[in-house]
Write a protein that holds these residues in place. Structure first.
Motif, PDB file in Angstrom:
ATOM      1  N   ASP A  29      65.073   6.249   5.201  1.00  0.00           N
ATOM      2  CA  ASP A  29      64.236   5.807   6.127  1.00  0.00           C
ATOM      3  C   ASP A  29      62.848   5.566   5.593  1.00  0.00           C
ATOM      4  OD1 ASP A  29      62.791   8.178   7.319  1.00  0.00           O
ATOM      5  OD2 ASP A  29      65.062   8.874   6.919  1.00  0.00           O
ATOM      6  N   ARG A  30      61.807   5.035   6.087  1.00  0.00           N
ATOM      7  CA  ARG A  30      60.401   4.887   5.547  1.00  0.00           C
ATOM      8  C   ARG A  30      59.699   6.337   5.609  1.00  0.00           C
ATOM      9  NH1 ARG A  30      57.162  -0.570   7.046  1.00  0.00           N
ATOM     10  NH2 ARG A  30      59.242  -1.538   6.763  1.00  0.00           N
ATOM     11  N   ALA A  31      59.692   7.056   6.695  1.00  0.00           N
ATOM     12  CA  ALA A  31      59.290   8.195   6.758  1.00  0.00           C
ATOM     13  C   ALA A  31      59.460   9.145   5.652  1.00  0.00           C
ATOM     14  CB  ALA A  31      59.488   8.946   8.178  1.00  0.00           C
ATOM     15  N   ASP A  38      53.868  10.430  -1.111  1.00  0.00           N
ATOM     16  CA  ASP A  38      52.821  11.586  -1.050  1.00  0.00           C
ATOM     17  C   ASP A  38      52.897  12.683  -1.853  1.00  0.00           C
ATOM     18  OD1 ASP A  38      51.941   9.989   1.072  1.00  0.00           O
ATOM     19  OD2 ASP A  38      52.776  11.304   2.619  1.00  0.00           O
ATOM     20  N   ALA A  39      54.216  13.062  -2.103  1.00  0.00           N
ATOM     21  CA  ALA A  39      54.484  14.311  -3.060  1.00  0.00           C
ATOM     22  C   ALA A  39      54.075  13.627  -4.721  1.00  0.00           C
ATOM     23  CB  ALA A  39      55.869  14.436  -2.837  1.00  0.00           C
ATOM     24  N   LEU A  40      54.445  12.445  -4.934  1.00  0.00           N
ATOM     25  CA  LEU A  40      54.013  11.991  -6.221  1.00  0.00           C
ATOM     26  C   LEU A  40      52.698  11.889  -6.410  1.00  0.00           C
ATOM     27  CD1 LEU A  40      56.595   8.847  -6.657  1.00  0.00           C
ATOM     28  CD2 LEU A  40      56.535  10.899  -8.100  1.00  0.00           C
ATOM     29  N   TRP A  41      51.840  11.690  -5.343  1.00  0.00           N
ATOM     30  CA  TRP A  41      50.415  11.659  -5.706  1.00  0.00           C
ATOM     31  C   TRP A  41      49.825  12.906  -6.089  1.00  0.00           C
ATOM     32  CZ3 TRP A  41      47.339   8.015  -7.221  1.00  0.00           C
ATOM     33  CH2 TRP A  41      47.374   6.760  -6.765  1.00  0.00           C
ATOM     34  N   ARG A  42      50.385  14.030  -5.377  1.00  0.00           N
ATOM     35  CA  ARG A  42      50.161  15.385  -5.654  1.00  0.00           C
ATOM     36  C   ARG A  42      50.636  15.984  -6.941  1.00  0.00           C
ATOM     37  NH1 ARG A  42      51.683  16.086  -0.237  1.00  0.00           N
ATOM     38  NH2 ARG A  42      54.113  16.610  -0.663  1.00  0.00           N
ATOM     39  N   GLN A  43      51.692  15.282  -7.492  1.00  0.00           N
ATOM     40  CA  GLN A  43      52.054  15.344  -9.111  1.00  0.00           C
ATOM     41  C   GLN A  43      51.046  14.757 -10.019  1.00  0.00           C
ATOM     42  OE1 GLN A  43      56.322  14.395  -8.002  1.00  0.00           O
ATOM     43  NE2 GLN A  43      56.662  15.924  -9.409  1.00  0.00           N
ATOM     44  N   HIS A  44      50.777  13.621  -9.511  1.00  0.00           N
ATOM     45  CA  HIS A  44      49.928  12.744 -10.692  1.00  0.00           C
ATOM     46  C   HIS A  44      48.665  12.214  -9.862  1.00  0.00           C
ATOM     47  CE1 HIS A  44      53.745  11.936 -12.741  1.00  0.00           C
ATOM     48  NE2 HIS A  44      54.404  11.779 -11.638  1.00  0.00           N
ATOM     49  N   HIS A  49      47.937   3.891  -9.928  1.00  0.00           N
ATOM     50  CA  HIS A  49      48.773   3.332  -8.952  1.00  0.00           C
ATOM     51  C   HIS A  49      50.010   4.010  -8.511  1.00  0.00           C
ATOM     52  CE1 HIS A  49      46.136   0.101  -8.944  1.00  0.00           C
ATOM     53  NE2 HIS A  49      46.208  -0.155 -10.286  1.00  0.00           N
ATOM     54  N   ILE A  50      50.505   4.000  -7.457  1.00  0.00           N
ATOM     55  CA  ILE A  50      51.957   4.512  -7.160  1.00  0.00           C
ATOM     56  C   ILE A  50      52.544   3.227  -6.236  1.00  0.00           C
ATOM     57  CG2 ILE A  50      53.549   6.211  -6.380  1.00  0.00           C
ATOM     58  CD1 ILE A  50      51.640   8.281  -7.083  1.00  0.00           C
ATOM     59  N   CYS A  51      53.332   2.488  -6.748  1.00  0.00           N
ATOM     60  CA  CYS A  51      53.755   1.368  -6.126  1.00  0.00           C
ATOM     61  C   CYS A  51      55.354   1.935  -5.850  1.00  0.00           C
ATOM     62  CB  CYS A  51      53.777   0.105  -6.953  1.00  0.00           C
ATOM     63  SG  CYS A  51      52.101  -0.349  -7.495  1.00  0.00           S
ATOM     64  N   VAL A  92      57.145   3.469  -8.605  1.00  0.00           N
ATOM     65  CA  VAL A  92      56.935   3.446 -10.164  1.00  0.00           C
ATOM     66  C   VAL A  92      55.325   4.067 -10.284  1.00  0.00           C
ATOM     67  CG1 VAL A  92      56.032   1.882 -12.146  1.00  0.00           C
ATOM     68  CG2 VAL A  92      58.128   1.618 -10.646  1.00  0.00           C
ATOM     69  N   VAL A  93      55.023   4.931 -10.995  1.00  0.00           N
ATOM     70  CA  VAL A  93      53.746   5.601 -11.069  1.00  0.00           C
ATOM     71  C   VAL A  93      53.017   4.975 -12.563  1.00  0.00           C
ATOM     72  CG1 VAL A  93      52.419   7.833 -11.593  1.00  0.00           C
ATOM     73  CG2 VAL A  93      54.462   7.713 -10.027  1.00  0.00           C
ATOM     74  N   ARG A  94      51.819   4.427 -12.145  1.00  0.00           N
ATOM     75  CA  ARG A  94      51.197   3.824 -13.224  1.00  0.00           C
ATOM     76  C   ARG A  94      49.965   4.632 -13.609  1.00  0.00           C
ATOM     77  NH1 ARG A  94      48.162  -2.017 -14.056  1.00  0.00           N
ATOM     78  NH2 ARG A  94      47.992  -2.043 -16.156  1.00  0.00           N
ATOM     79  N   TYR A  95      49.954   4.879 -14.928  1.00  0.00           N
ATOM     80  CA  TYR A  95      48.426   5.274 -15.680  1.00  0.00           C
ATOM     81  C   TYR A  95      47.858   4.097 -16.467  1.00  0.00           C
ATOM     82  CZ  TYR A  95      49.692   9.952 -14.250  1.00  0.00           C
ATOM     83  OH  TYR A  95      49.990  11.371 -13.682  1.00  0.00           O
TER      84      TYR A  95
END
Length: 200
Positions: A29-31, A38-44, A49-51, A92-95
């Motif tokens: 599900d979307r939630a 959100d967890a990926l943003w904390r890691q990176h 971008h995190i698409c 996909v996390v992009r640097y």
């Protein structure tokens, strides 16, 4: 037949100094998908971008996260669709490496990051489940319980009234044969309740 993934798998690509970290994982599900992002943003925290793309029935989504419209989320979702997957999240996390890739380059990069991760992923077929309900006289209760076990079905509920009512769940593909076998063993004393007869 649609498939899902058994576990999360990651991949990493470097394209013109930009780093793309792709990940595919089971998700319903979307939630839950938003919580992963959100967890990926904390890691990176320094990622550009995190698409992400979620293929989960009515919960599906495709998010470009600031990349030019249609260059990330939608192509990622298309990769999942082409593989006949269901209940899968791709991120996909992009640097950013300082070199612009252009729209075509971005589509390829995001598509490749997801496709590379999927190459290593272990897939599992999604079995559609069917609920069956039947009634039987008390002397047949033991027989039905043994047959439910033998068929690998899940007994959800048993009610004892004037008859014993069983509610069970099993893969749709096996349901018809199970009903036939049970009818034969019960010698016509087993009654089946159709889903549309289950008032309330």
């Amino acid at each position: 037949m649609p498939q899902t993934l058994r576990a999360a798998v990651s991949s990493e690509l470097i394209i013109k100094k930009s780093r793309f970290i792709g990940c595919v994982q089971p998700m319903t599900d979307r939630a839950s998908a938003q919580a992963v992002v959100d967890a990926l943003w904390r890691q990176h925290p320094s990622a550009a971008h995190i698409c992400w793309a979620l293929l989960a029935g009515g919960q599906s989504a495709a998010v470009d996260d600031g990349e030019p419209s249609g260059t990330a989320g939608r192509p990622m979702l298309d990769v999942l669709r082409h593989q006949d997957l269901e209940g899968v999240l791709a991120t996909v996390v992009r640097y950013f490496g300082g070199v612009k890739l252009g729209a075509g380059g971005l589509v390829r990069a995001y598509t490749d990051a997801v496709a590379q991760a999927l190459l290593q992923a272990e897939k599992a077929t999604i079995e559609r489940m069917q609920i069956l309900q039947c009634t039987a006289p008390y002397p047949l209760e033991g027989l039905i319980r043994r047959m439910v076990d033998a068929a690998g079905a899940e007994l959800l509920q048993v009610d004892h009234g004037s008859l014993v009512t069983f509610k069970l769940q099993m893969p749709q593909s096996a349901a018809q044969a199970f009903v036939s076998t049970l009818n034969e063993s019960g010698q016509g004393r087993i009654g089946w309740i159709k889903p549309d007869e289950l008032a309330g």
